[in-house]
Scaffold this active site. Structure first.
Site, short mmCIF file in Angstrom:
data_model
loop_
_atom_site.label_atom_id
_atom_site.label_comp_id
_atom_site.label_asym_id
_atom_site.label_seq_id
_atom_site.Cartn_x
_atom_site.Cartn_y
_atom_site.Cartn_z
N TYR A 144 5.46 -0.73 -10.32
CA TYR A 144 4.17 -0.36 -10.91
C TYR A 144 4.22 1.09 -11.38
CZ TYR A 144 -0.96 0.11 -11.22
OH TYR A 144 -2.26 0.33 -11.64
N ASP A 145 4.58 2.00 -10.46
CA ASP A 145 4.53 3.44 -10.78
C ASP A 145 5.45 3.79 -11.93
OD1 ASP A 145 3.17 3.13 -8.41
OD2 ASP A 145 4.16 4.77 -7.35
N GLY A 147 6.91 1.68 -14.00
CA GLY A 147 6.53 0.91 -15.19
C GLY A 147 5.46 1.65 -15.97
N TYR A 203 -4.76 0.80 7.68
CA TYR A 203 -3.31 0.99 7.65
C TYR A 203 -3.00 2.44 8.01
CZ TYR A 203 -3.53 -3.37 4.92
OH TYR A 203 -3.79 -4.64 4.48
N GLY A 204 -2.05 2.63 8.92
CA GLY A 204 -1.71 3.98 9.39
C GLY A 204 -2.83 4.51 10.27
N GLY A 206 -5.43 6.13 9.14
CA GLY A 206 -6.70 6.12 8.40
C GLY A 206 -7.09 7.48 7.86
N GLN A 208 -5.36 9.03 5.49
CA GLN A 208 -5.00 9.14 4.06
C GLN A 208 -6.28 9.04 3.25
OE1 GLN A 208 -4.61 6.45 5.96
NE2 GLN A 208 -4.19 4.57 4.83
N PRO A 273 0.58 6.67 -0.70
CA PRO A 273 0.24 8.09 -0.90
C PRO A 273 -0.71 8.62 0.18
CG PRO A 273 0.13 6.91 -2.97
CD PRO A 273 0.28 5.87 -1.90
N ARG A 276 -5.26 11.57 -2.55
CA ARG A 276 -5.44 11.38 -4.00
C ARG A 276 -6.84 11.81 -4.39
NH1 ARG A 276 -4.32 5.61 -5.59
NH2 ARG A 276 -2.13 6.13 -5.46
#
Ligand code: NAD
Ligand code: UDP
Length: 312
Positions: A144-145, A147, A203-204, A206, A208, A273, A276
């Protein structure tokens, strides 16, 4: 009235864009292969004299006389774009390649939907358009990134070499009605789990962060970018600078739904990431645009949309 091609028009953002363009009176061709989109998203437009639905895969050439192209065709949710990563790369690169050829031959404007993912796991915060990014070229998000990064390259090279009127927007996490309930993105996962009383999966740890933009704000920004003069190519960030950790998001969803769901923690996906947030100085200056819908209000609209659709 303009003739406008929207690729990926039956997807989440594409269907909102088609609706807006049709209501403005334009002649809209909605092109989609239904990989992640559906006819249901544009059901209400079918039958209108200024709306046309075409089944087509952008990895193959397409021809139509148009004045403007919005290129949105590409799965956007990580579980969707990682499901068939080779198809994702082909869609991003062959898609823009064919559409640039069409734009060159018809001398039409083309707006390409790029993404904040071109910044990867950013070392600069918030991210201005001048930041070149920190992207893993061989990871599970790379289809994706990379592309999308290569698609930006093609958009710029067609502009420099052939004078194509390219415009690149970098969209930050966008949400709203018509997202698929089970597309795996965080807003839908949290809202649907909360409404069903199921565990909310963080996920992780939290911590992020992401910046969430309501879809109506994005559509307004896209229209304004398309209306810029021919020498303006972007890239230009379109996103809401409000920044939230996933823990904050989960708590807000619990509060707004009144749900008793528990928060559970799961492993962080590879290359997720850490932070962001868009720098939207350029969008403010160039377009006089900034998002209007705060997360709390947008989330409430999404909850109201999903409530009658979720069977508990
Ligand atoms: P979506 O998955 O709902 O929509 C994508 C649409 O493209 C779907 O209708 C799908 O069927 C179609 N499509 C996929 N491959 C195709 C192909 N080969 N040929 C023709 N059609 C194809 O995703 P979305 O959230 O609406 O995203 C739309 C665009 O915006 C994408 O290009 C995405 O990369 C970009 N974007 C979205 C976000 C976001 O947060 N939603 C963020 C950054 C960028
Ligand atoms: N995420 C999460 N729980 C979920 C789905 C996602 O904690 O059920 C996290 C994910 O790890 C990421 C953030 O939410 O850090 C945004 O994920 P999403 O897939 O929506 O978008 P992207 O990672 O592409 O920004």
């Amino acid at each position: 009235m303009k003739r406008i091609l929207v690729t990926g028009g039956a997807g989440f953002i594409g269907s909102h864009l088609c609706e807006r363009l049709v209501n403005m009176g334009h002649d809209v061709i909605c092109l989609d292969n239904y990989y992640t989109g559906s006819k249901e998203n544009v059901w209400h437009l079918i039958g209108k004299p200024n709306f046309e639905l075409v089944r087509h895969d952008v990895t193959q050439p397409y021809w139509a006389e148009v004045d403007e192209i919005y290129n949105l065709a590409c799965p956007a949710s990580p579980i969707h774009y990682q499901h068939d990563p080779i198809q994702t790369t082909k869609t991003a690169i062959f898609g823009i390649y064919h559409l640039m050829g069409l734009a060159r031959r018809t001398h039409c404007k083309i707006l390409h939907a790029s993404t904040s993912e071109v910044y990867g796991d950013p070392a600069i915060h918030p991210q201005p358009e001048t930041y070149w990014g920190n992207v893993n070229p061989i990871g599970i998000r790379s289809c994706y990134d990379e592309g999308k990064r290569c698609a930006e390259t093609l958009a710029m090279d067609y502009h420099r070499l052939h004078g194509v009127r390219s415009k690149i927007i970098r969209i930050f996490n966008t949400y709203g009605p018509k997202m698929q309930a089970y597309d795996g993105r965080v807003i839908t996962n949290f809202v649907v789990s909360a409404l069903k009383g199921e565990d909310i999966t963080i996920y992780g740890d939290g911590h992020q962060t992401r910046s969430f933009q309501y879809v109506d704000d994005l559509i307004e920004g896209m229209l304004r970018v398309m209306d810029t003069t021919d020498d303006f190519t972007g890239p230009i960030n379109l996103g809401n600078p409000g920044e939230f950790s996933m823990l904050e998001l989960a708590k807000l969803v619990l509060e707004l739904t009144g749900s008793k769901s528990k928060l559970i923690f799961m492993p962080l996906p590879q290359d997720d990431p850490r932070q962001r947030k868009p720098d939207i100085t350029l969008a403010k200056q160039k377009l006089g645009w900034e998002p209007k819908v705060p997360l709390r209000e947008g989330l409430q609209r999404v909850i109201d949309y999903f409530k009658p659709r979720i069977v508990v």
